[in-house]
Design an enzyme around this catalytic site. Structure first.
Site, mmCIF file in Angstrom:
data_model
loop_
_atom_site.group_PDB
_atom_site.id
_atom_site.type_symbol
_atom_site.label_atom_id
_atom_site.label_comp_id
_atom_site.label_asym_id
_atom_site.label_seq_id
_atom_site.Cartn_x
_atom_site.Cartn_y
_atom_site.Cartn_z
ATOM 1 N N GLY A 46 0.878 -1.171 0.000
ATOM 2 C CA GLY A 46 0.000 0.000 0.000
ATOM 3 C C GLY A 46 0.905 1.209 0.000
ATOM 4 O O GLY A 46 1.820 1.286 -0.812
ATOM 5 N N GLU A 47 0.702 2.101 0.917
ATOM 6 C CA GLU A 47 1.556 3.282 1.049
ATOM 7 C C GLU A 47 2.104 3.278 2.476
ATOM 8 O O GLU A 47 1.352 3.429 3.431
ATOM 9 C CB GLU A 47 0.723 4.530 0.746
ATOM 10 C CG GLU A 47 1.503 5.811 0.724
ATOM 11 C CD GLU A 47 2.626 5.821 -0.311
ATOM 12 O OE1 GLU A 47 2.421 5.297 -1.421
ATOM 13 O OE2 GLU A 47 3.712 6.329 0.017
ATOM 14 N N SER A 48 3.415 3.109 2.604
ATOM 15 C CA SER A 48 3.996 2.908 3.939
ATOM 16 C C SER A 48 3.768 4.083 4.888
ATOM 17 O O SER A 48 3.536 3.878 6.079
ATOM 18 C CB SER A 48 5.487 2.597 3.829
ATOM 19 O OG SER A 48 6.157 3.593 3.100
ATOM 20 N N CYS A 78 6.184 -5.379 0.328
ATOM 21 C CA CYS A 78 6.268 -4.051 -0.293
ATOM 22 C C CYS A 78 6.206 -2.947 0.773
ATOM 23 O O CYS A 78 7.144 -2.816 1.541
ATOM 24 C CB CYS A 78 5.209 -3.913 -1.379
ATOM 25 S SG CYS A 78 5.665 -2.714 -2.620
ATOM 26 N N ARG A 105 12.922 3.372 -0.665
ATOM 27 C CA ARG A 105 11.554 3.339 -1.191
ATOM 28 C C ARG A 105 11.550 3.662 -2.689
ATOM 29 O O ARG A 105 12.434 4.342 -3.172
ATOM 30 C CB ARG A 105 10.682 4.368 -0.472
ATOM 31 C CG ARG A 105 10.503 4.076 1.001
ATOM 32 C CD ARG A 105 9.669 5.167 1.654
ATOM 33 N NE ARG A 105 8.334 5.244 1.071
ATOM 34 C CZ ARG A 105 7.516 6.281 1.219
ATOM 35 N NH1 ARG A 105 7.899 7.336 1.911
ATOM 36 N NH2 ARG A 105 6.324 6.278 0.660
ATOM 37 N N ILE A 133 5.476 -3.391 -7.712
ATOM 38 C CA ILE A 133 4.710 -2.163 -7.936
ATOM 39 C C ILE A 133 5.318 -1.034 -7.098
ATOM 40 O O ILE A 133 5.219 -1.050 -5.875
ATOM 41 C CB ILE A 133 3.217 -2.339 -7.550
ATOM 42 C CG1 ILE A 133 2.591 -3.511 -8.325
ATOM 43 C CG2 ILE A 133 2.437 -1.046 -7.807
ATOM 44 C CD1 ILE A 133 1.210 -3.910 -7.838
ATOM 45 N N ARG A 134 5.964 -0.099 -7.749
ATOM 46 C CA ARG A 134 6.663 0.999 -7.042
ATOM 47 C C ARG A 134 7.383 0.442 -5.813
ATOM 48 O O ARG A 134 7.230 0.930 -4.687
ATOM 49 C CB ARG A 134 5.674 2.113 -6.651
ATOM 50 C CG ARG A 134 4.893 2.669 -7.831
ATOM 51 C CD ARG A 134 4.182 3.953 -7.477
ATOM 52 N NE ARG A 134 5.136 5.016 -7.238
ATOM 53 C CZ ARG A 134 5.016 5.922 -6.266
ATOM 54 N NH1 ARG A 134 4.002 5.896 -5.434
ATOM 55 N NH2 ARG A 134 5.923 6.854 -6.140
ATOM 56 N N HIS A 169 4.927 -8.308 -4.569
ATOM 57 C CA HIS A 169 3.591 -8.674 -4.085
ATOM 58 C C HIS A 169 3.314 -10.143 -4.377
ATOM 59 O O HIS A 169 2.816 -10.472 -5.453
ATOM 60 C CB HIS A 169 2.533 -7.833 -4.805
ATOM 61 C CG HIS A 169 2.505 -6.403 -4.373
ATOM 62 N ND1 HIS A 169 1.624 -5.923 -3.437
ATOM 63 C CD2 HIS A 169 3.265 -5.350 -4.736
ATOM 64 C CE1 HIS A 169 1.829 -4.634 -3.243
ATOM 65 N NE2 HIS A 169 2.822 -4.258 -4.024
ATOM 66 N N GLU A 171 0.992 -11.834 -3.241
ATOM 67 C CA GLU A 171 -0.457 -12.094 -3.140
ATOM 68 C C GLU A 171 -1.191 -11.795 -4.449
ATOM 69 O O GLU A 171 -2.378 -12.045 -4.555
ATOM 70 C CB GLU A 171 -1.052 -11.259 -1.983
ATOM 71 C CG GLU A 171 -1.316 -9.782 -2.262
ATOM 72 C CD GLU A 171 -0.053 -8.899 -2.303
ATOM 73 O OE1 GLU A 171 1.075 -9.434 -2.279
ATOM 74 O OE2 GLU A 171 -0.211 -7.674 -2.396
HETATM 75 N N1 GLN Z 1 5.729 2.912 -2.903
HETATM 76 C C1 GLN Z 1 5.078 2.448 -1.708
HETATM 77 C C2 GLN Z 1 5.746 3.038 -0.465
HETATM 78 O O1 GLN Z 1 6.819 3.582 -0.538
HETATM 79 C C3 GLN Z 1 5.095 0.935 -1.637
HETATM 80 C C4 GLN Z 1 4.367 0.370 -2.823
HETATM 81 C C5 GLN Z 1 3.626 -0.892 -2.589
HETATM 82 O O2 GLN Z 1 3.384 -1.310 -1.455
HETATM 83 N N2 GLN Z 1 3.198 -1.508 -3.670
HETATM 84 O O3 GLN Z 1 5.179 2.954 0.583
#
Ligand code: GLN
EC number: 4.3.3.6
Length: 190
Positions: A46-48, A78, A105, A133-134, A169, A171
């Protein structure tokens, strides 16, 4: 094995599905009291910064540190990997700060923001399909961190005692073998 997926933000349903496919029982975790009944906890992607903020707000920092302190396993994927790290390369404040590693990150840059590949992972017999993903990268590990997988010489999966992390990921594919490995860790901890 009852495995919780921290459900404050991010890819929750997919992890529950993978845990169930791997033979465990996945549950969404929204309250700290739920931790008592779990054999393991996944911190999803998600977004940390958002996950960290919500964890602080709802008392999960203390509660998850206690949970891990009892030897119960944590699996960070992630953003979840970032949340577990002791050090962030950017100098940002760490979140749980449990795993002896430095993490960068969004480490793949714009060109390769999202991609899929096959990875050799220690403990898994044939290559694992991995979705990035990112994604973050593990730039440096210390102490008893064991590297489980690398992509182009960069660390993308690792283990330290009862802590497991992946940059990608696991999952998002039908390949649930990394969840299987986590279930084994939960069985051993019990
Ligand atoms: N870019 C997100 C972060 O820095 C991590 C991306 C992800 O969990 N797919 O939190």
């Amino acid at each position: 094995m009852k495995i919780g997926v921290l459900a404050l933000q991010g890819a929750v349903a997919e992890h529950i599905r993978s845990i169930n496919l791997a033979g465990g029982e996945g549950v969404a975790v929204k309250r700290t009291e739920q931790l008592d009944e779990l054999d393991g906890l996944i911190i999803p992607g998600g977004e940390s910064t958002t996950i960290g903020k919500l964890m602080r707000k709802y008392g999960f920092m203390e509660a998850v540190r206690d949970f891990a302190g009892k030897g119960k396993p944590l699996f960070g994927t992630c953003a979840g990997l970032i949340v577990l790290a002791e050090r962030l390369e950017s100098g940002e404040e760490a979140h749980l700060g449990l795993m002896n590693m430095t993490v960068a990150r969004n480490a793949f840059g714009r060109q390769r923001e999202s991609f899929e590949t096959e990875l050799d992972v220690k403990g898994i017999e044939t290559p694992l399909r991995a979705v990035f993903i990112r994604a973050p990268l593990i730039k440096e590990v210390g102490g008893n961190v064991e590297v489980l997988s690398a992509y182009k010489d960069e660390i993308v999966a690792a283990k330290q005692d009862n802590l497991l992390v992946s940059s990608f990921h696991p999952e998002l594919t039908d390949d649930y073998r990394l969840h299987g490995l986590f279930l084994d860790m939960a069985r051993q901890a019990r």
